[in-house]
Every structure is written in structure tokens, then in C-alpha cells.
Design an enzyme around this catalytic site. Structure first.
Site, PDB file in Angstrom:
ATOM      1  N   LYS A  28      59.532  17.942  71.024  1.00  0.00           N
ATOM      2  CA  LYS A  28      60.363  18.984  70.406  1.00  0.00           C
ATOM      3  C   LYS A  28      61.102  18.435  69.181  1.00  0.00           C
ATOM      4  O   LYS A  28      61.143  19.077  68.133  1.00  0.00           O
ATOM      5  CB  LYS A  28      61.348  19.527  71.455  1.00  0.00           C
ATOM      6  CG  LYS A  28      62.247  20.646  70.954  1.00  0.00           C
ATOM      7  CD  LYS A  28      62.690  21.546  72.087  1.00  0.00           C
ATOM      8  CE  LYS A  28      63.699  20.884  73.024  1.00  0.00           C
ATOM      9  NZ  LYS A  28      65.038  20.706  72.409  1.00  0.00           N
ATOM     10  N   ARG A  33      61.455  18.446  63.130  1.00  0.00           N
ATOM     11  CA  ARG A  33      61.559  17.621  61.917  1.00  0.00           C
ATOM     12  C   ARG A  33      60.313  17.757  61.040  1.00  0.00           C
ATOM     13  O   ARG A  33      60.411  17.704  59.809  1.00  0.00           O
ATOM     14  CB  ARG A  33      61.800  16.161  62.308  1.00  0.00           C
ATOM     15  CG  ARG A  33      63.233  15.925  62.822  1.00  0.00           C
ATOM     16  CD  ARG A  33      63.315  14.660  63.648  1.00  0.00           C
ATOM     17  NE  ARG A  33      64.658  14.277  64.047  1.00  0.00           N
ATOM     18  CZ  ARG A  33      65.343  14.805  65.075  1.00  0.00           C
ATOM     19  NH1 ARG A  33      64.820  15.789  65.797  1.00  0.00           N
ATOM     20  NH2 ARG A  33      66.561  14.374  65.371  1.00  0.00           N
ATOM     21  N   GLY A 101      70.045  24.042  69.477  1.00  0.00           N
ATOM     22  CA  GLY A 101      71.071  23.253  68.788  1.00  0.00           C
ATOM     23  C   GLY A 101      70.433  22.344  67.750  1.00  0.00           C
ATOM     24  O   GLY A 101      70.961  22.184  66.642  1.00  0.00           O
ATOM     25  N   ARG A 129      78.262  26.799  71.421  1.00  0.00           N
ATOM     26  CA  ARG A 129      78.246  25.333  71.242  1.00  0.00           C
ATOM     27  C   ARG A 129      78.985  24.908  69.978  1.00  0.00           C
ATOM     28  O   ARG A 129      79.040  25.654  68.998  1.00  0.00           O
ATOM     29  CB  ARG A 129      76.793  24.840  71.229  1.00  0.00           C
ATOM     30  CG  ARG A 129      76.103  25.090  72.561  1.00  0.00           C
ATOM     31  CD  ARG A 129      74.676  24.634  72.584  1.00  0.00           C
ATOM     32  NE  ARG A 129      74.562  23.184  72.497  1.00  0.00           N
ATOM     33  CZ  ARG A 129      73.393  22.537  72.400  1.00  0.00           C
ATOM     34  NH1 ARG A 129      72.271  23.222  72.364  1.00  0.00           N
ATOM     35  NH2 ARG A 129      73.369  21.227  72.341  1.00  0.00           N
ATOM     36  N   SER A 174      75.139  11.301  68.616  1.00  0.00           N
ATOM     37  CA  SER A 174      74.363  12.526  68.422  1.00  0.00           C
ATOM     38  C   SER A 174      73.341  12.369  67.305  1.00  0.00           C
ATOM     39  O   SER A 174      73.690  12.204  66.135  1.00  0.00           O
ATOM     40  CB  SER A 174      75.279  13.710  68.098  1.00  0.00           C
ATOM     41  OG  SER A 174      74.497  14.802  67.647  1.00  0.00           O
ATOM     42  N   GLN A 176      71.492  14.743  66.372  1.00  0.00           N
ATOM     43  CA  GLN A 176      71.532  15.976  65.569  1.00  0.00           C
ATOM     44  C   GLN A 176      72.527  15.825  64.421  1.00  0.00           C
ATOM     45  O   GLN A 176      72.254  16.219  63.290  1.00  0.00           O
ATOM     46  CB  GLN A 176      71.911  17.160  66.451  1.00  0.00           C
ATOM     47  CG  GLN A 176      70.837  17.485  67.475  1.00  0.00           C
ATOM     48  CD  GLN A 176      71.236  18.591  68.428  1.00  0.00           C
ATOM     49  OE1 GLN A 176      72.330  19.138  68.335  1.00  0.00           O
ATOM     50  NE2 GLN A 176      70.364  18.913  69.357  1.00  0.00           N
ATOM     51  N   ASP A 327      68.690  13.945  77.668  1.00  0.00           N
ATOM     52  CA  ASP A 327      68.164  15.228  78.142  1.00  0.00           C
ATOM     53  C   ASP A 327      67.571  15.133  79.547  1.00  0.00           C
ATOM     54  O   ASP A 327      67.166  16.147  80.130  1.00  0.00           O
ATOM     55  CB  ASP A 327      67.084  15.745  77.179  1.00  0.00           C
ATOM     56  CG  ASP A 327      67.691  16.194  75.856  1.00  0.00           C
ATOM     57  OD1 ASP A 327      68.882  16.566  75.835  1.00  0.00           O
ATOM     58  OD2 ASP A 327      66.973  16.162  74.841  1.00  0.00           O
ATOM     59  N   LYS A 354      75.682  20.615  75.988  1.00  0.00           N
ATOM     60  CA  LYS A 354      74.265  20.888  75.724  1.00  0.00           C
ATOM     61  C   LYS A 354      74.020  22.399  75.851  1.00  0.00           C
ATOM     62  O   LYS A 354      74.949  23.184  75.756  1.00  0.00           O
ATOM     63  CB  LYS A 354      73.401  20.090  76.696  1.00  0.00           C
ATOM     64  CG  LYS A 354      73.500  18.582  76.491  1.00  0.00           C
ATOM     65  CD  LYS A 354      72.895  18.182  75.168  1.00  0.00           C
ATOM     66  CE  LYS A 354      73.044  16.693  74.904  1.00  0.00           C
ATOM     67  NZ  LYS A 354      72.623  16.332  73.564  1.00  0.00           N
ATOM     68  N   ARG A 358      75.795  20.700  81.472  1.00  0.00           N
ATOM     69  CA  ARG A 358      74.731  20.298  82.412  1.00  0.00           C
ATOM     70  C   ARG A 358      75.271  19.615  83.663  1.00  0.00           C
ATOM     71  O   ARG A 358      74.618  19.655  84.711  1.00  0.00           O
ATOM     72  CB  ARG A 358      73.696  19.413  81.705  1.00  0.00           C
ATOM     73  CG  ARG A 358      72.822  20.245  80.786  1.00  0.00           C
ATOM     74  CD  ARG A 358      71.731  19.454  80.107  1.00  0.00           C
ATOM     75  NE  ARG A 358      70.796  20.385  79.468  1.00  0.00           N
ATOM     76  CZ  ARG A 358      69.963  20.071  78.498  1.00  0.00           C
ATOM     77  NH1 ARG A 358      69.920  18.831  78.039  1.00  0.00           N
ATOM     78  NH2 ARG A 358      69.156  20.973  77.979  1.00  0.00           N
TER      79      ARG A 358
HETATM   80  C1  S3P Z   1      67.987  16.037  69.694  1.00  0.00           C
HETATM   81  C2  S3P Z   1      69.135  15.335  69.934  1.00  0.00           C
HETATM   82  C3  S3P Z   1      69.895  15.424  71.188  1.00  0.00           C
HETATM   83  C4  S3P Z   1      69.082  16.097  72.296  1.00  0.00           C
HETATM   84  C5  S3P Z   1      68.342  17.309  71.819  1.00  0.00           C
HETATM   85  C6  S3P Z   1      67.386  16.925  70.702  1.00  0.00           C
HETATM   86  C7  S3P Z   1      67.307  15.863  68.404  1.00  0.00           C
HETATM   87  O1  S3P Z   1      71.064  16.185  70.959  1.00  0.00           O
HETATM   88  O2  S3P Z   1      69.944  16.454  73.373  1.00  0.00           O
HETATM   89  O3  S3P Z   1      67.602  17.909  72.858  1.00  0.00           O
HETATM   90  O4  S3P Z   1      66.142  16.272  68.269  1.00  0.00           O
HETATM   91  O5  S3P Z   1      67.936  15.311  67.483  1.00  0.00           O
HETATM   92  P1  S3P Z   1      72.436  15.538  70.418  1.00  0.00           P
HETATM   93  O6  S3P Z   1      72.239  15.117  69.041  1.00  0.00           O
HETATM   94  O7  S3P Z   1      73.449  16.639  70.551  1.00  0.00           O
HETATM   95  O8  S3P Z   1      72.699  14.399  71.371  1.00  0.00           O
END
Ligand code: S3P
Length: 450
Positions: A28, A33, A101, A129, A174, A176, A327, A354, A358
């Protein structure tokens, strides 16, 4: 899309041995990306093995709204004709990221340093969120954000017309947030520096380098220092998306707890920033082996072979490992229920923000199924009852969270009484073939309540 799906109750009932080959879908994180970086190149990027789950499909639609041409060629093959770094057009409508997210935060970063505005929304889970963790660092580039109270979606982002590069230390582990800042840095002149105290998944860094950006990573006393030179011309290319270790976790964990099972999950990426669950399971006594270890597209890959593991024991999961399995804690807590002794999970505050909280979602559901769970703000502990002693029998709330729904379906495969979830619809966000794949291995997963 997941935002509008009607609830689909699901039930999982104890089954005989699981066996066979489980070909899980594409990763995913890498799928999101590929689409975003493809949209930021000039020319055609082709992608094979793209995860066609709702989260990623929402990102594909968003890239189209920003002016890229995104085409589904069939069979997991996609084409993206990008508009170049800084070439995004202003979307006509609201960008709906559904449940994702990752989608919304990475897309906000990718448009934050272009002179356009965009309004983002999502489903009830995503709209609850926190987004300030992304909009705070984006403000340093000159980007503005107007959202609801507490920095929640719906939210309008006004891109910086004249962005400046930034130096930013990510305050929470994070990927993200790190990725949003790096993607914003692409269209800022000069060098953008992101520092992370704890290593999180590094797909953005690896892929930016692969797409031709100038990016360096140094391990220092402060942490990982990532330096990106802005305004590169990204090179369109082919991306072969590996299979998702976070999806592999479900058939692997099911095989460990269903007596007599022997399941092969081929071609799983074992990038150390993602593989923490598998190390943890082996420490618990899991019969989990890596076969045919190889390197594909610069990433370590193996076929995972998971067999029923009669002597699982509870352990203390090292907090330093949390980011590499963030995750996977929900499904780990299911395996821990079948182990003997306590599994202690510390340093996991991020689990509370999340797709659902969770810790709360799993603690409530596990307790309803006869498992003792203790919890604090950033830790939780599951006291396992051993094989054959997990009662089951309850319906759990999936709280719009795919991984919660799938985890309880795995619990039901080895519990004494059936386990249900009120809504399995969110599973399509990340693992649309979960039900047929698990059934093919021998699981009794059906739609409807017990
Ligand atoms: C992800 C980063 C994680 C993960 C999410 C996918 C990503 O989140 O929980 O399922 O692809 O960068 P966080 O950046 O909030 O930890």
C-alpha cells in the site's frame, strides 16, 4: 469508496488446517508513492502490481484531479503521465481521500509548494484524525491550512507561491509526516532537511532516489538526517510494486494459530523498516521461515513459510521496534492471545491515532472474546490463554478500520466459538481479496453475523 460503503457484517468460524499459497496484493505504501511520484514526473511512469484497494484508488483519482493522466491498463498494470514537479493544476472539486491517512497526508505535501489550493475530505475515520502534524511543518514552506477544530478535515490547503526550503525534526515517529515534508521540498528551491529520531519506513527516500532526485541519508547522533535538493526533474520510469508485508501478516498469523497449518506467502518485502512483526513472531516461538531469500528492485524479498506453532510464548516487544511493525500490532495481539503468558507492547502511542484507536478497538474486542487486556496511554498487554483456550463468541466493532476487522477474522479461525465484526467493508481499503484468499487456504469466513 469506503466513505460511503454500507456495513458488511462478517463472521469467522474455527477451521481445519490452513494450507496452500497466499499471494497477497501489492504494498500500500509503495502503491500510493508510485502514483504520486509518477504524477510529479514529465512523461509516462508504468506501474505493475499496484494495490487496487480503495485507499490507493482514491489517490489515483486525486492525481487525476491535479492534472496527471492515470490509466488502469488491467491486471494490476497502471500508467501515469505526469505533469512535472510544480506542475499540478488546481482541482475543480473536493479531493476525497476516503479512509486513507497516507493518501491525504502525502498528497497535501505534494501540492503544498505549488501556487494552487485544494480542499480535502475523507470518511468519518479520516475526518477525525490529526492533520496538524503535517500542516505545521508545511507552514514552514509558506503553506496555509484552514480546517476544522483540532486540525481536522475537511481542510483547505493553500500552496506556497514562493516556497522556501525547510529544516524539520519530525516530533513523532511518522513516515507520513516525513514523506509529506520531503514531497513538499521537491518544489522548494535549495535543500530541505528532515530529521527523524527513530527510523520509519523509508520508501519515500528510496523511491525519490530511484526517480532521480538528489537525496542523501546520514545516521547521526540526532537521528536519520535526510537532505533533499529541491526542484529536480524527476525521471518517469517503471515501478514493480512488491507484495505488502502488512497484508502478508494476516495469512502468516492465521497459519501460526490454526492447528496443522502450513502456508507459503511468496515474494514479501523484508525491508527492515517494515519487517518487525516477523522478528517478533519468531521470538515468540513461531515456526516462520524465510525461503528463497533474494533482492528485488533493491529491496530484500523472501517467501514466508508459516506453520502451526504449538509452543507460542508471550514476550516483551522492544519499543525500538515499534515503527517497523506499527500496522501489525492488532494482528500480533491475536497471536498473543494463543500464546502462553503476557505479551507486553510499549512505546505505541501512535496506535491511538490510526484509522481507529487501535489499542481501544482491539482491547474491547479481545476482552469480549474472553482475553485479558491491560492498557495505558502508550502501552498495552495481552495475557494469552494458549491454544484451544480462546473462547471467542463475540461481535466486535471494527471502527471503520480494515486491520481491526481482519484481525478479528483471524481470531475466529482458532477460537472455540465464532467471532464476528459489525463491518468488514473497510477491508477493501487495503486487502480487497482477503476473504477469497483466506477461504482458498481453508478458512471459514462468511458475510453476516454468527
Ligand atoms: C504509512 C505510514 C504509517 C502507517 C501507514 C502507512 C506510509 O503511518 O501506519 O499505514 O505509507 O507512510 P504513520 O506515518 O502515521 O506512522
Amino acid at each position: 469508496m469506503s466513505s460511503h460503503a454500507t456495513p458488511v457484517p462478517m463472521t469467522s468460524t474455527a477451521c481445519g488446517p490452513l494450507s496452500g499459497v497466499a499471494e497477497v496484493p501489492g504494498d500500500k505504501s509503495i502503491s500510493h508513492r508510485s502514483l504520486i511520484l509518477g504524477a510529479m514526473c514529465i512523461g509516462e511512469t508504468t506501474i505493475s502490481g499496484l494495490l487496487e484497494g480503495d485507499d490507493v484508488l482514491d489517490t489515483a483519482k486525486a492525481m487525476q484531479a491535479f492534472g496527471a493522466e492515470v490509466t488502469n491498463m488491467g491486471g494490476g498494470n497502471w500508467s501515469v503521465r505526469g505533469v512535472g514537479v510544480g506542475g499540478f493544476a488546481e482541482p475543480d472539486g473536493v479531493i476525497d481521500c476516503g479512509n486513507s491517512g497516507t493518501g491525504v497526508r502525502l498528497i497535501m505535501g505534494s501540492m503544498a509548494t505549488s501556487p494552487i489550493s485544494a480542499t480535502f475530505t475523507g470518511d468519518a475515520s479520516l475526518n477525525g484524525r490529526p492533520m496538524a502534524r503535517v500542516t505545521d511543518p508545511l507552514a514552514l514552506f509558506g503553506t496555509q491550512a484552514v480546517g476544522r477544530k483540532g486540525g481536522r478535515l475537511p481542510m483547505t490547503i493553500v500552496g506556497a507561491a514562493d516556497p522556501v526550503p525547510v529544516r524539520y525534526t519530525v516530533p513523532v515517529p511518522s513516515a507520513q509526516v516525513k514523506s509529506a515534508v520531503l514531497l513538499a521540498g521537491l518544489n522548494a528551491p535549495g535543500k530541505t532537511v528532515v530529521i527523524e529520531a527513530e527510523a520509519t519506513r523509508d520508501h519515500t527516500e528510496r523511491m525519490l532516489a530511484g526517480f532521480g532526485a538528489e537525496i542523501t541519508v546520514e545516521d547521526t547522533d540526532e537521528g536519520r538526517v535526510i537532505t533533499l535538493t529541491g526542484q529536480p526533474e524527476l525521471q518517469a520510469q517503471h515501478v514493480d510494486v512488491p507484495r505488502d508485508p502488512s497484508s502478508a501478516a494476516f495469512p502468516v498469523c492465521a497459519a501460526l494459530i490454526v492447528p496443522g497449518s502450513d502456508v507459503l506467502v511468496p515474494g514479501i518485502g523484508l525491508n527492515p523498516t517494515r519487517a518487525g512483526l516477523f522478528t517478533t513472531l519468531r521470538e515468540m516461538g513461531a515456526d516462520l521461515t524465510y525461503e528463497n531469500e533474494r533482492t528485488e528492485g533493491g529491496e530484500p524479498v523472501a517467501d514466508l513459510r508459516a506453520r502451526f506453532s504449538p509452543d507460542l510464548k508471550g514476550i516483551e516487544v522492544p519499543p525500538a521496534r515499534a515503527a517497523s511493525m506499527i500496522d501489525e500490532y492488532p494482528v500480533l495481539s491475536v497471536v498473543a492471545s494463543f500464546a502462553l503468558g503476557q505479551t507486553m507492547m510499549r512505546g505505541v502511542k501512535e496506535l491511538r491515532v490510526k484509522e481507529s484507536d487501535r489499542i481501544d478497538a482491539m482491547a474491547k474486542g479481545l476482552r469480549a472474546n474472553g482475553i485479558e487486556v491491560d492498557e495505558g496511554p502508550d502501552w498495552w498487554a495481552v495475557t494469552g490463554r494458549g491454544h484451544g483456550n480462546v473462547p471467542g463468541g463475540a461481535t466486535c466493532a471494527s471502527q471503520l478500520d480494515h486491520r481491526i476487522a481482519m484481525s478479528f477474522m483471524i481470531l475466529g479461525m482458532a477460537a472455540t466459538s465464532p467471532v464476528s465484526v459489525d463491518d468488514g467493508a473497510p477491508i477493501t481499503t487495503s486487502f480487497p481479496i482477503f476473504e477469497p484468499l483466506m477461504k482458498r487456504l481453508g478458512a471459514n469466513v462468511t458475510q453476516g453475523e454468527a
